[in-house]
Design an enzyme around this catalytic site. Structure first.
Site, PDB file in Angstrom:
ATOM      1  CD1 TRP A   1      59.179  42.108  52.304  1.00  0.00           C
ATOM      2  CD2 TRP A   1      58.725  42.397  50.201  1.00  0.00           C
ATOM      3  NE1 TRP A   1      58.733  41.001  51.891  1.00  0.00           N
ATOM      4  CE2 TRP A   1      58.545  40.977  50.756  1.00  0.00           C
ATOM      5  CE3 TRP A   1      58.256  42.633  48.787  1.00  0.00           C
ATOM      6  CZ2 TRP A   1      58.236  39.924  49.514  1.00  0.00           C
ATOM      7  CZ3 TRP A   1      58.025  41.627  48.034  1.00  0.00           C
ATOM      8  CH2 TRP A   1      57.942  40.263  48.428  1.00  0.00           C
TER       9      TRP A   1
ATOM     10  CE  LYS B   1      53.651  41.973  44.639  1.00  0.00           C
ATOM     11  NZ  LYS B   1      52.400  42.617  45.002  1.00  0.00           N
TER      12      LYS B   1
ATOM     13  CG  ASP C   1      41.683  31.172  23.920  1.00  0.00           C
ATOM     14  OD1 ASP C   1      40.763  30.357  23.808  1.00  0.00           O
ATOM     15  OD2 ASP C   1      41.558  32.054  24.349  1.00  0.00           O
TER      16      ASP C   1
ATOM     17  CD  GLU D   1      38.590  29.201  20.641  1.00  0.00           C
ATOM     18  OE1 GLU D   1      37.651  28.684  21.558  1.00  0.00           O
ATOM     19  OE2 GLU D   1      39.431  29.931  21.058  1.00  0.00           O
TER      20      GLU D   1
END
Length: 673
Positions: A86, A118, A333, A387
């Site tokens: 890290w 990350k 959606d 939808e």
């Protein structure tokens, strides 16, 4: 060019009510044409354009790893993870053209399968550790509870065995809407493996041919039902690994079951730590800026569909799920929220002018057209469902004639209709003509998915259809040897409501898992307010399997209802005809699929010699009736009796049969001679 333009205007011939809005339809067409030309060059296809995941993210190459990111507003990026302890300084990315960043890590072992990563993004003097945009998997640290990206590169390729499976678009969809996490009875979170081994066989046995999977895309808050997506290319680690999902879909295909993904491109989670919001340090990388970028009701971020890079990201996402996981299509959606700047909040769509105004987001309409274009190119037989509660004209018409290109829209008004009726009207005041009108009204040439309830009606604060009918009596009177009047009414109406909805409300049908057997209570996910309990976030299959309880009756009915409709191909039939509407006695008769349906909604009265118009002479036989004892009925209808048609003296001398119609039942007749 003129010929194409004229073809695009065919929508007004299909729906003449659109003619006063010709300029709006022309705008829809010109925006589609101009934006498409802007995105695609040199005869490029959407299929080749939508390949962001093949360029961005992590890629194992011949002599190492390449990681690329799109962060135009950033000043510096550094790859961090357990591979470099890290350390934020050892692996800086190089800035390339068009806001792209890149780093090459030499050696095949530079990154390993399941390594945690990350990327530190420095922008405007702010430094944040972010999850890579195209990460395929994220996991939660059990101690700190923060999410990190995880390299997913197993040393084998998944062995797909579904090459023979193809969606048959000629067959109606019978959709089993499912949430993997709450699909099991245990008080805990269900997994992809459990769904594959336990739930898929249930779905197959029940007769459904399509599974619609909710909450597959990564979402950090489990109780969001999967509708606040953080990582668009990552499989939800709540339920297992990417390979576990592939096994689920492969198994479904081998069973002959299609699998649809509940796709959330209408908004994104606002969280900076887990999601894509402000990834490069700006609030406009993916989303509209200011109030246009925030959904006031959902507390989420709203995409800028007018930005080519955003379209590239979203279309690449669509292609990715189709190709990587073999999904057979999507239920989109929140389409209503996409279509309008007001997101449909507090707006009644009472006339056509509401669909064409400054409030309409023409860029979102164009994006949806592109999405359907892409899906047809990648997987021609794929299914797309919108939808949309607003009823936007052309939603399910082809793009080339002026539509948005979806196959189906959800009949969202139908569940609301049933809730309103059950809340406001006693049985004796139900209107048969209104019921007929509401269930049969459609946009011309557009297909619908009918349903009487979905997960929305089952959430905490609301009630499932059966629980609304039976309420607290379900806790003590669902035994088969208990003749409670409230439960008897509930069972009878549950069958009638679901059956008439299936027959009339669409060309396909949807059921949320467990509702087919009248699952009681509501869905309440673990949260602080219920002490993080899973008690209501599960499906109690044992209720259906208990031979002493009436849930079995409803399960039997649902299975045979589907079997009848599929046997006679009722949902695809074009012969719908209202034969008789009896407001006084609360009966409704109609023809569809060559069958005669007689619904008796009368709350107390049976008719020993009811004159049922059939429209033609001949002999008729009952092929289905809700009064069967295996459905919890009283077994009053003779199965083998042949009814001869005659002139009906009290029905305007129409042709028909005289038949016994018990209270709160449905009879289905077939002409045999």
């Amino acid at each position: 060019m003129n010929e194409n333009k004229n073809k695009y205007m065919e929508i007004m011939d299909i729906d003449p009510y659109l003619k006063p809005f010709k300029k709006d339809i022309e705008l829809r067409g010109s925006n589609y044409t101009c934006y498409k030309k802007k995105l695609l060059s040199n005869n490029q296809s959407f299929q080749s354009f939508a390949s962001g995941d093949l360029f961005y993210g992590f890629h194992l190459v011949q002599d190492g790893w390449i990681y690329r990111e799109w962060a135009p507003g950033a000043d510096a990026l550094y790859l961090i993870g357990d591979f470099n302890y890290w350390n934020p300084k050892t692996h800086p990315l190089q800035k390339k053209e068009n806001g792209n960043w890149e780093i090459f890590l030499p050696g095949l072992q530079a990154l390993k399968h399941m390594s945690c990563v990350k990327v530190r993004v420095v922008a405007k003097n702010v430094s944040r550790d972010r999850i890579p945009l195209y990460i395929k998997r994220t996991v939660q640290n059990p101690v700190t509870h923060d999410f990190v990206g995880q390299i997913w590169q197993p040393d084998y390729s998944f062995n797909w065995q579904d090459s023979e499976f193809h969606v048959d678009n000629k067959k109606p969809l019978f959709i089993y809407e499912s949430h993997v996490g709450m699909a099991q009875e245990k008080e805990g979170m269900g997994t992809f493996k459990e769904f594959t081994e336990i739930t898929l066989p249930r779905i197959k046995a029940a007769g459904y041919n399509t599974v619609q999977l909710m909450a597959v895309m990564q979402h950090p808050y489990y109780a969001s039902f999967g509708y606040q997506v953080s990582n668009f290319f990552a499989v939800s680690s709540w339920f297992g690994t990417p390979e576990d999902l592939k096994v689920l879909i492969n198994t479904a295909h081998l069973m002959g079951i299609s699998v649809l993904l509940d796709l959330v491109h209408s908004h994104s989670i606002k969280n900076i730590a887990e999601g894509i919001n402000e990834f490069d340090g700006t609030d406009y990388q993916f989303f509209n800026t200011g109030t246009l970028g925030n959904h006031s009701a959902w507390g989420t971020k709203l995409f800028n569909y007018g930005k080519p890079e955003v379209i590239h990201f979203l279309l690449s996402n669509i292609k990715f799920w189709l190709e990587e996981y073999h999904f057979d299509g999507y239920r989109f959606d929140g389409v209503s929220s996409m279509l309008y700047h007001h997101h449909g909040l507090g707006v009644a769509f009472t006339n056509y002018s509401k669909y064409f105004s400054m409030d309409t987001d023409i860029e979102a309409i164009t994006y949806l057209q592109f999405a359907n274009d892409l899906i047809r190119q990648v997987k021609p037989n794929a299914i797309t469902i919108a939808e949309d509660m607003s009823g936007m004209p052309g939603m399910c018409l082809p793009v080339e004639v002026g539509g948005l290109g979806f196959d189906y829209r959800l009949s969202m008004g139908v569940p609301d209709l049933w809730v309103k009726i059950l809340k406001e009207l006693p049985d004796e005041k139900w209107s048969m003509s209104k019921l007929w009108y509401e269930l049969t009204s459609r946009r011309p040439h557009e297909k619908n998915i009918g349903y009487s309830e979905s997960h929305d009606q089952a959430l905490v604060g609301d009630k499932t259809l059966m629980f609304r009918l039976g309420d607290k009596e379900m806790y003590t009177h669902m035994s088969k040897n208990d003749d409670n009047l409230i439960i008897s009414r509930a069972v009878e109406l549950h069958k009638l409501i679901r059956f008439i909805t299936m027959i009339l409300a669409g060309e396909g049908y949807l059921n949320f898992m467990g509702n087919e057997f009248g699952h009681p209570e509501w869905i309440d996910f673990p949260r602080q307010g219920n002490n993080w309990s899973y008690h209501y976030a599960r499906r109690q299959w044992s209720l259906m399997e208990d031979k002493k309880l009436k849930y079995e009756y409803l399960s039997n009915f649902d299975k045979e209802m589907l079997n009848l409709v599929k046997t006679y191909n009722v949902l695809s039939a074009c012969d719908l005809q209202n034969l008789w509407t009896d407001e006084k006695h609360k009966l409704l008769a109609f023809r569809k699929g060559g069958l005669i349906f007689l619904f008796n909604f009368n709350h107390c009265e049976s008719f020993a010699e009811y004159e049922l118009p059939t429209g033609e002479m001949g002999e008729y036989k009952i092929v289905f009736n809700s009064d069967e004892k295996i459905f919890g009925g009283q077994g009053r209808i003779a199965r083998d009796y042949i009814y001869g048609a005659e002139t009906l003296k009290h029905k305007e001398n129409k042709t028909g049969v005289i038949i016994y119609s018990p209270s709160r039942t449905v009879l289905v007749l077939k002409k045999v001679r």
